[in-house]
Design an enzyme around this catalytic site. Structure first.
Site, mmCIF file in Angstrom:
data_model
loop_
_atom_site.group_PDB
_atom_site.id
_atom_site.type_symbol
_atom_site.label_atom_id
_atom_site.label_comp_id
_atom_site.label_asym_id
_atom_site.label_seq_id
_atom_site.Cartn_x
_atom_site.Cartn_y
_atom_site.Cartn_z
ATOM 1 N N LYS A 55 0.852 -1.206 0.000
ATOM 2 C CA LYS A 55 0.000 0.000 0.000
ATOM 3 C C LYS A 55 0.882 1.249 0.000
ATOM 4 C CE LYS A 55 -1.607 1.623 4.037
ATOM 5 N NZ LYS A 55 -1.269 3.025 4.308
ATOM 6 N N ASN A 56 1.905 1.259 0.853
ATOM 7 C CA ASN A 56 2.698 2.478 1.054
ATOM 8 C C ASN A 56 3.701 2.745 -0.058
ATOM 9 O OD1 ASN A 56 1.203 2.901 3.286
ATOM 10 N ND2 ASN A 56 2.773 2.267 4.753
ATOM 11 N N CYS A 149 -5.198 12.192 12.225
ATOM 12 C CA CYS A 149 -5.858 10.883 12.082
ATOM 13 C C CYS A 149 -5.747 10.207 13.443
ATOM 14 C CB CYS A 149 -5.171 10.066 10.990
ATOM 15 S SG CYS A 149 -3.561 9.476 11.514
ATOM 16 N N ARG A 154 -0.319 14.442 12.793
ATOM 17 C CA ARG A 154 0.173 14.216 11.420
ATOM 18 C C ARG A 154 0.519 15.557 10.741
ATOM 19 N NH1 ARG A 154 -1.075 8.945 9.829
ATOM 20 N NH2 ARG A 154 0.643 9.136 8.372
ATOM 21 N N ASP A 339 4.796 0.584 11.861
ATOM 22 C CA ASP A 339 3.561 -0.080 11.424
ATOM 23 C C ASP A 339 3.480 -1.517 11.926
ATOM 24 O OD1 ASP A 339 3.577 1.533 8.145
ATOM 25 O OD2 ASP A 339 3.062 2.265 10.143
ATOM 26 N N ARG A 431 -8.572 -0.475 4.329
ATOM 27 C CA ARG A 431 -7.657 0.545 3.765
ATOM 28 C C ARG A 431 -6.322 -0.076 3.380
ATOM 29 N NH1 ARG A 431 -5.875 4.323 7.601
ATOM 30 N NH2 ARG A 431 -4.516 4.783 5.862
#
Ligand code: EPZ
Length: 452
Positions: A55-56, A149, A154, A339, A431
């Site tokens: 994803k990143n 978030c 952030r 993460d 997500r």
């Protein structure tokens, strides 16, 4: 992705009942289905699973594709709601985007706008990654502040300071960013206070077609940065030092579209390793890249797992009872990835002994601890430190995803727990994990996605 109207989730247990009632009535009347995951824990995982594209990496690659003239075919692109949000932004800007399975083809030629509306910015916090590419391509960009978030404020100060150094005029007013380049951006030397992944990506995107040379000192070194630089280089950019602390970019006139395959998702890999570990299982992760998680693998070995690395495959065999992990400190790459903190906290909550976590990257990344405690975990959080006393077993319970990786932690805990866990707010999971529940089912887990 269908917009979900949901009551703000209260944190305190005492406020939960009214909120739950509100949500059930509100969503019931609105005919909105609230999907939940139901997990019957205690089953050993066994088998093989293929790791998806990261994803990143996919998100910055999609942003970069608007910079490269023509059609870029991005393959091994995960089917996630954050990817869908990026596609929505590209289409809003005028790009033609075709999606089929894991391929996203972006034709950037018809791009005709330079604004990203609030609604699209709110769909995905990391939309800020479009800023550098949009300014470089069109000379301007209008978008709202991405806002905070679940992980904290952030801020984007490092992004904005770097873009200003490249010659971008930025007005911040009423929660919006109005950016104008006033001609071609000018390369310069940029020293980042912190090796921010997003800021490094925005600088790379803005500097690729700037006039002259840009050097980024204290650049992020994550594998996703290397992936982005590899794609940009294939489009004609001239970048040296990708993956190192100092990156130089010689600006070129323009970039030309090129095909690119997204690297494997290192955090998805860690998530499946932790799922195998807590169930005493044996898993083969096809397409995983062990080198990307070199500082995480020793943690699994310290916990008593056996790891075997073969070309294009990583295998884990877990013991019946895990051992504690002395200490886990999250750091910028190549240090332990932030993460992976939540999934590993779930894993160590059923290990034998005390494990200590120090979260050095985000200011508020322990929200999942409260939900794990509802399942019987013994965790004490004090600022950036969390002390996890391993318990004999967790008990299934109704819990809520607090964020993407916190949600993954609760899935892992549910797999290990005695009894049934019902997990709400699973849109967070969608997500960043493609088909997590069906893949776990295929590995022997009793997990179902149902409408509440
Ligand atoms: C990327 O976020 C990832 N997201 C995050 O993954 C990941 O946790 C993070 O990098 C760190 O590895 C994507 O790639 C889409 P940062 P990013 O800029 O770029 C502070 C997930 O679960 N900071 O490296 O936002 C910031 O507050 C997500 O997949 C500033 O102070 O991370 C944070 O404390 C979560 N000012 C730290 O730096 C800035 O201008 C790391 O942020 C920018 C960042």
């Amino acid at each position: 992705m269908q917009a979900r109207h949901r009551a703000p989730t209260g944190r305190a247990v005492s406020r939960r009942k009214p909120l739950l009632l509100f949500r059930t009535i509100f969503c019931g009347e609105m005919g909105l289905n609230m999907e939940i995951l139901r997990i019957d824990g205690g089953r050993r995982l066994d088998g093989a699973v293929t790791i998806h594209g990261a994803k990143n990496s996919a998100l910055p690659l999609l942003a970069a594709s608007l910079l490269a003239r023509g059609t870029s075919e991005i393959t091994n692109c995960p089917q996630l709601s954050d990817v869908a949000a990026s596609v929505n932004i590209l289409r809003h800007l005028g790009c033609r985007v075709e999606r089929s399975e894991g391929t996203v083809a972006v034709d950037s030629l018809p791009l005709s706008r330079s604004d990203v509306p609030d609604s699209l910015m709110r769909e995905m916090r990391s939309s800020i990654i479009f800023l550098g590419a949009l300014i470089a391509r069109t000379g301007e960009a209008h978008m709202s502040f991405p806002g905070g978030c679940e992980l904290g404020a952030r801020p984007i100060d490092l992004h904005l300071a770097a873009l200003r150094q490249l010659g971008v005029k930025i007005i911040e007013e009423r929660g919006r960013l109005l950016c104008r380049a006033g001609g071609r951006l000018k390369g310069t030397a940029i020293a980042l206070d912190f090796p921010s992944v997003g800021a490094t990506e925005n600088i790379l995107l803005a500097a690729s077609t700037a006039e002259g040379k840009t050097t980024i000192l204290n650049a992020a070194r994550e594998p996703e940065i290397v992936d982005l630089c590899a794609y940009l280089s294939r489009c004609g950019a001239r970048i040296q030092g990708a993956g190192e602390g100092a990156i130089t970019v010689e600006g070129v006139e323009r970039l030309t579209a090129a095909p690119y395959r997204v690297m494997p998702d290192r955090i998805e890999t860690v998530t499946y390793l932790a799922a195998g570990a807590v169930t005493g299982g044996r898993l083969a992760l096809r397409g995983a890249e062990p080198a990307h998680i070199a500082t995480v693998l020793p943690v699994f070995e310290e916990a008593g797992c056996e790891l075997t690395c073969r070309p294009g495959e990583l295998e884990i065999r877990a013991p019946a009872r895990l051992r504690r992990v002395r200490s886990i400190r999250t750091m910028p790459y190549p240090g332990f990835p932030t993460d992976a903190q939540a999934p590993l906290m779930a894993m160590t909550s059923v290990a034998d002994g005390t494990s200590v976590f120090v979260e050095n990257i985000f200011e508020n990344r322990y929200k999942h601890a409260g939900e794990l405690i509802r399942m019987g975990a013994n965790i004490k959080v004090e600022g950036r430190v969390a002390v996890v006393e391993g318990v004999e077993s967790l008990s299934g319970a109704p819990v809520e995803c607090t964020d993407l990786r916190g949600g993954a932690a609760l899935v892992i805990a549910g797999l290990a727990a005695d009894g049934t866990t019902s997990l709400r707010e699973i849109h967070h999971l969608d997500r960043g994990y493609e088909g997590l529940d069906s893949a776990l089912q295929g590995l022997g887990a009793h997990i179902q996605r149902i409408e509440e």
